[in-house]
Design a protein around this motif. Structure first.
Motif, PDB file in Angstrom:
ATOM      1  N   ARG A 147       0.852  -1.194   0.000  1.00  0.00           N
ATOM      2  CA  ARG A 147       0.000   0.000   0.000  1.00  0.00           C
ATOM      3  C   ARG A 147       0.887   1.243   0.000  1.00  0.00           C
ATOM      4  N   PRO A 148       0.762   2.128  -0.987  1.00  0.00           N
ATOM      5  CA  PRO A 148       1.646   3.293  -1.109  1.00  0.00           C
ATOM      6  C   PRO A 148       1.679   4.181   0.131  1.00  0.00           C
ATOM      7  N   GLU A 149       0.524   4.324   0.802  1.00  0.00           N
ATOM      8  CA  GLU A 149       0.477   5.215   1.962  1.00  0.00           C
ATOM      9  C   GLU A 149       1.257   4.659   3.150  1.00  0.00           C
ATOM     10  N   LEU A 150       1.629   3.365   3.104  1.00  0.00           N
ATOM     11  CA  LEU A 150       2.403   2.759   4.189  1.00  0.00           C
ATOM     12  C   LEU A 150       3.876   2.614   3.835  1.00  0.00           C
ATOM     13  N   CYS A 151       4.250   3.052   2.646  1.00  0.00           N
ATOM     14  CA  CYS A 151       5.644   2.917   2.208  1.00  0.00           C
ATOM     15  C   CYS A 151       6.467   4.114   2.676  1.00  0.00           C
ATOM     16  N   PHE A 152       6.736   4.137   3.955  1.00  0.00           N
ATOM     17  CA  PHE A 152       7.558   5.206   4.527  1.00  0.00           C
ATOM     18  C   PHE A 152       8.321   4.651   5.736  1.00  0.00           C
ATOM     19  N   TRP A 167       9.587  -2.488  -0.550  1.00  0.00           N
ATOM     20  CA  TRP A 167       9.256  -2.055   0.796  1.00  0.00           C
ATOM     21  C   TRP A 167       8.832  -3.250   1.647  1.00  0.00           C
TER      22      TRP A 167
END
Length: 333
Positions: A147-152, A167
Motif C-alpha cells: 500500500r503506497p500510503e504505508l511505504c515510509f 518495501w
C-alpha cells in the motif's frame, strides 16, 4: 533517505553491525557497573564477568543461529565464522550468557540473581541499540508492504538495491522501540516497585518475550524449529508460561482471594498462549486467516499476559523495595 542504508560500513572496513554491538555492550557494562555496590556485589564484579559474558554471548548467539539455519552453511563451513556478515540470534546470546553467569557466580560465591538483576536493564538497552545493525545489514525485516500510503520509514524499509528494492515492514525498528520501552520500565520499577531478588531479570525475560511473540510473526527471516514452528515464538511462549507459573507458585497460597485472582489470570493466559503456539505452529488453522487477525490475537495475548502479571504482582508483593534509592547495607546472598 533513511528507508535504505547508505552503506553496511561505518568507515573503511568497520561494519555498522559490529560497531553497534560493541556500543550496546559498552552501555550495558556501564549501567551494570553503577549498580553492583547497591546490589551488594564486590567492586569490579561486572567488569570481570563481562570479559567472560561477551565472548560467550557472541558464540552462543552464532551457534543458535547456525543450528536453526544449517542449510545456509552446510556447503560453506567457513561461513559459520564470518559473523560480521550478520546472522546471530539474541536468544542464543542470552542463554549462553545465563549459563556463564551461573558458573561465574558459583565460582565467586556471589548471588546469581543479584548479578542478573543489575545486568538486565543494560542487556535490553543493548538489544535496542543492536537491532539497528539489522537495518544496515538489511535483515530482520518483515512482510512486504504494497500500500503506497504505508511505504515510509520507520513503518517500512527498502530491501534490495536500485530498481529491485521493495518495501518491507521495519520489524527491526519495532523491536528496538519495544526493547527501549522495556528498558525504561525496568530502571523505573527496580527503584519503585520490585521487592524480590530476581524480579528484574524475570520481568525482562517476560516483557521481551511478550514483544517478540508479536513481532516475530511478521518477520520473513525467522528461524524455524520445524517446517512450520518459529523457534522464537515457541521459546517466547514457553518463557511467558514459565514466568506466570513461577509467580503462581510464589504467591498463590497467601489467601483465597489472591489465589483465585492469580489462578484465573494464569489459566486465561495459558489458554491464550497455547492457542497462539498451536496456531503459529501450523497445527490448527483459522478460516480466512489474515496478517491483521494474527496481529490482533497476538496483541491480545501479550496484553492479557502483561496485565495479569502486573496485577498479580501488585496485589501480592510485600516488603521493602529491594533496589530503592536508599542504599541497602544488607549484602546479597
Amino acid at each position: 533517505m533513511l528507508a535504505i542504508p547508505y552503506s553496511r560500513n561505518l568507515f573503511g572496513i568497520i561494519p555498522w553491525y559490529s560497531f553497534l554491538i560493541v556500543l550496546g555492550a559498552a552501555a550495558a557494562i556501564f549501567l551494570a557497573s553503577k549498580e553492583e555496590i547497591r546490589a551488594g556485589l564486590p567492586k569490579d564484579t561486572v567488569t570481570d564477568f563481562s570479559l567472560i559474558a561477551i565472548p560467550c554471548g557472541i558464540i552462543g548467539a552464532r551457534i543458535y543461529y547456525v543450528l536453526f539455519s544449517w542449510d545456509m552453511f552446510r556447503n560453506d563451513f567457513l561461513s559459520v565464522f564470518r559473523i560480521w556478515e550478520g546472522g546471530i540470534a539474541i536468544y542464543g546470546a542470552v542463554i549462553a550468557g545465563m549459563i556463564a553467569a551461573f558458573l561465574f557466580c558459583r565460582k565467586r560465591k556471589i548471588s546469581f540473581l543479584s548479578l542478573c538483576d543489575i545486568i538486565a536493564p543494560g542487556l535490553v538497552l543493548a538489544q535496542a541499540v543492536g537491532r539497528w545493525g539489522n537495518y544496515f545489514n538489511q535483515e530482520a525485516y518483515g512482510l512486504r508492504v504494497v500500500r503506497p500510503e504505508l511505504c515510509f520509514f520507520p513503518f517500512a524499509v527498502l530491501i534490495g538495491a536500485g530498481d529491485e528494492a521493495q518495501w518491507h515492514m521495519a520489524t527491526f525498528f519495532y523491536e528496538s522501540v519495544w526493547n527501549f520501552a522495556v528498558f525504561l520500565f525496568l530502571i523505573t520499577a527496580r527503584r519503585k516497585w520490585f521487592r524480590y531478588r530476581g524480579d528484574v531479570i524475570i520481568f525482562y525475560a517476560f516483557l521481551y518475550a511478550c514483544g517478540r511473540l508479536i513481532i516475530e510473526d511478521f518477520r520473513m527471516d525467522s528461524l524455524y524449529a520445524s517446517s512450520a514452528v518459529r523457534i522464537s515464538q515457541l521459546l517466547s511462549g514457553l518463557i511467558i508460561f514459565a514466568v506466570l507459573a513461577y509467580y503462581t507458585a510464589r504467591f498463590g497460597l497467601k489467601n483465597v482471594f489472591r489465589s483465585l485472582l492469580l489462578s484465573v489470570s494464569f489459566v486465561l493466559s495459558v489458554l491464550l498462549d497455547l492457542s497462539v503456539i498451536l496456531w503459529t505452529g501450523g497445527l490448527i488453522a483459522v478460516p480466512g486467516e489474515t496478517a491483521l487477525v494474527r496481529f490482533l490475537l497476538l496483541l491480545l495475548v501479550s496484553a492479557v499476559n502483561i496485565f495479569a502479571l502486573l496485577a498479580v504482582y501488585h496485589r501480592n508483593a510485600e516488603g521493602n523495595i529491594l533496589y530503592a534509592d536508599v542504599k541497602s547495607e544488607e549484602p546479597a546472598v
